[in-house]
Design an enzyme around this catalytic site. Structure first.
Site, short mmCIF file in Angstrom:
data_model
loop_
_atom_site.label_atom_id
_atom_site.label_comp_id
_atom_site.label_asym_id
_atom_site.label_seq_id
_atom_site.Cartn_x
_atom_site.Cartn_y
_atom_site.Cartn_z
N ARG A 54 -1.15 3.44 4.66
CA ARG A 54 0.14 2.79 4.48
C ARG A 54 0.84 3.49 3.31
O ARG A 54 0.25 4.33 2.65
CB ARG A 54 -0.03 1.29 4.22
CG ARG A 54 -1.17 1.02 3.24
CD ARG A 54 -0.96 -0.15 2.39
NE ARG A 54 0.21 0.02 1.54
CZ ARG A 54 0.22 0.77 0.43
NH1 ARG A 54 -0.83 1.46 0.05
NH2 ARG A 54 1.32 0.84 -0.28
N GLY A 55 2.08 3.06 3.06
CA GLY A 55 2.85 3.71 2.00
C GLY A 55 3.64 4.86 2.61
O GLY A 55 3.13 5.60 3.46
N ALA A 56 4.89 5.00 2.15
CA ALA A 56 5.83 5.91 2.80
C ALA A 56 5.29 7.34 2.93
O ALA A 56 5.28 7.93 4.02
CB ALA A 56 7.14 5.90 2.02
N GLN A 208 -0.91 -5.63 -1.68
CA GLN A 208 -1.08 -4.22 -2.05
C GLN A 208 -1.12 -4.05 -3.57
O GLN A 208 -1.70 -3.09 -4.07
CB GLN A 208 0.07 -3.38 -1.49
CG GLN A 208 0.07 -3.21 0.02
CD GLN A 208 0.93 -4.23 0.71
OE1 GLN A 208 1.06 -5.36 0.24
NE2 GLN A 208 1.53 -3.87 1.82
N ASP A 249 10.63 2.90 0.51
CA ASP A 249 10.24 3.32 1.86
C ASP A 249 11.39 4.03 2.56
O ASP A 249 11.18 4.79 3.50
CB ASP A 249 9.79 2.09 2.65
CG ASP A 249 8.55 1.51 2.01
OD1 ASP A 249 7.45 1.97 2.33
OD2 ASP A 249 8.68 0.65 1.12
N ASN A 259 12.45 -1.37 0.04
CA ASN A 259 11.08 -1.34 -0.51
C ASN A 259 10.41 -2.66 -0.13
O ASN A 259 11.03 -3.54 0.48
CB ASN A 259 11.11 -1.13 -2.03
CG ASN A 259 9.75 -0.78 -2.59
OD1 ASN A 259 9.08 0.12 -2.06
ND2 ASN A 259 9.31 -1.46 -3.62
O1 MRU Z 1 3.89 -1.97 3.95
P1 MRU Z 1 3.42 -0.86 3.08
O2 MRU Z 1 2.24 -1.18 2.24
O3 MRU Z 1 3.27 0.44 3.82
O4 MRU Z 1 4.63 -0.75 2.10
C1 MRU Z 1 5.10 0.41 1.67
C2 MRU Z 1 4.87 0.52 0.27
O5 MRU Z 1 3.88 1.08 -0.09
C3 MRU Z 1 5.77 -0.07 -0.71
O6 MRU Z 1 6.91 -0.63 -0.22
C4 MRU Z 1 5.99 0.93 -1.77
O7 MRU Z 1 6.54 0.33 -2.87
C5 MRU Z 1 6.86 2.06 -1.33
S1 MRU Z 1 6.40 3.54 -2.04
C6 MRU Z 1 5.46 4.28 -0.84
#
Ligand code: MRU
Length: 371
Positions: A54-56, A208, A249, A259
């Protein structure tokens, strides 16, 4: 990043079989450290959709490796391009909000379209997946270098007293290939000997913050305190937060920031208390098309079971328990959009800019053609 002293990235090719993609399965962290092997596009699709990764930045890299696995499979079939196209559509549908996924998949599609012989696509897409992963790690490292002076300045203002940084969700190395975005300036400052302390929003429903960011910071030796999601405003009112740094994101080229859900409320509280609110992102997270993030960024809605349950350790066993009545209605919006007017600045791999079109395009002049 180092886990128990050993260096890892969040995604890599198996050294014995380069048609196997290895990931750290983030679901059981911090209690269990499990490396998962992905063999097919479907494996990658499930890993992204169900948030093993996960994470952008990381889902972008995973999408790129997924396209490489699709290419490996496609060349042994009659119509490789049709298989590639299906794989791209499927991977893109796995998570809608983070733009890094379509950024990486579109790069792979461009690469495949420019290949002269289909037999070359496995090698070309493999190289490109590795390049996308390397660029992600390098961009995050540079974000750390550009964000570091902000924290050093606050430390000087406070005459060396700890700089209190609030962050939301996990925009750390687990959300990218290495270093992280929001955490990169924190790690750079800590490594330079600056006294920092991080307030970690737990980030319901999937936690998270309390599961991943807290674990990362602990591994790196950075002091932190986990707080419930509703605590930040109180801390800000009482002078206990010097700066907020979050990830993104998807950020429009007009400066609106999607985000993790709850970010917008932190930005409102930060503005009310005159606390700088920074967003750290690599340029792969910019959306160069959408103008109005609040109206046009697609917001993922996830299964309500994530709201109704919580996961934790029972003795040594990882368990999920029901929090609500079985019949409770739920809504599970995964992201929100913080409008540009609430953002102090964007920390990118090329430097810091204001959250507006002119300032962003000054850092990325090559994007003016789409303007
Ligand atoms: O739903 P996720 O855990 O994939 O969420 C994305 C994120 O990790 C957060 O929104 C983060 O702050 C963005 S930075 C990659």
């Amino acid at each position: 990043m180092k886990i128990d002293g050993q260096h890892y990235r969040t995604i890599w090719l198996d050294s014995d079989d380069d048609t196997v993609v290895c990931i750290i399965d983030q679901r059981p962290l911090p209690h269990q450290f499990i490396i998962e092997a992905l063999h097919t596009v479907d494996d990658v699709f499930v890993a992204i959709r169900d948030m093993h990764v996960r994470g952008a930045g990381l889902i972008g890299a995973a999408g790129a490796y997924g396209m490489y696995l699709a290419a490996v499979d496609a060349v042994s079939h009659d119509n490789p391009l049709a298989i590639i196209k299906r794989a791209a559509d499927k991977l893109k549908s796995s998570r809608p909000t983070a733009v890094n996924l379509s950024y990486a998949i579109d790069k792979q599609l461009d690469c495949i379209n420019n290949v002269l012989s289909m037999s070359d696509i496995p090698a070309k897409t493999k190289t490109l997946a590795q390049t996308i992963a390397d660029e992600d790690a390098q961009a995050c490292f540079s974000i750390g270098q550009h964000g570091f002076p902000l924290i050093r300045y606050l430390s000087e203002q406070k005459k060396g007293q700890p700089v209190n940084i609030l962050t939301h969700c996990n925009a750390g190395w687990l959300a990218f290939v290495d270093h992280g975005s929001a955490t990169a300036p924190i790690y750079a400052s800590h490594d330079a000997g600056i006294d920092v302390h991080v307030w970690v929003d737990e980030t319901r429903p999937r936690n998270q913050g309390s599961r991943l960011t807290a674990w990362e910071l602990e591994q790196h030796g950075v002091p932190f305190t986990v707080i419930t999601d509703n605590t930040g405003g109180h801390l800000m009112q009482n002078g206990l937060v010097d700066i907020v740094i979050v990830g993104s994101d998807r950020t429009t080229h007009t400066g609106d920031v999607a985000n993790k859900i709850g970010t917008y409320l932190k930005a409102l509280a930060a503005q009310d208390n005159d606390i700088p609110f920074y967003v750290a992102l690599p340029s792969s997270t910019f959306d160069w098309v959408i103008q109005d993030g609040c109206k046009d960024i697609p917001i993922e809605q996830r299964d309500g079971d994530e709201v109704k349950h919580i996961q934790g350790l029972d003795g040594n066993t990882l368990k999920s328990v029901l929090l609500t009545t079985r019949e409770s209605n739920t809504a599970n919006y995964a992201f929100d959009v913080t409008p540009a007017r609430l953002v102090t600045g964007l920390i990118t791999e090329r430097g810091i800019c204001k959250p507006n079109k002119a300032s962003i395009l000054q850092l990325y002049p090559e994007k003016r053609v789409n303007d």
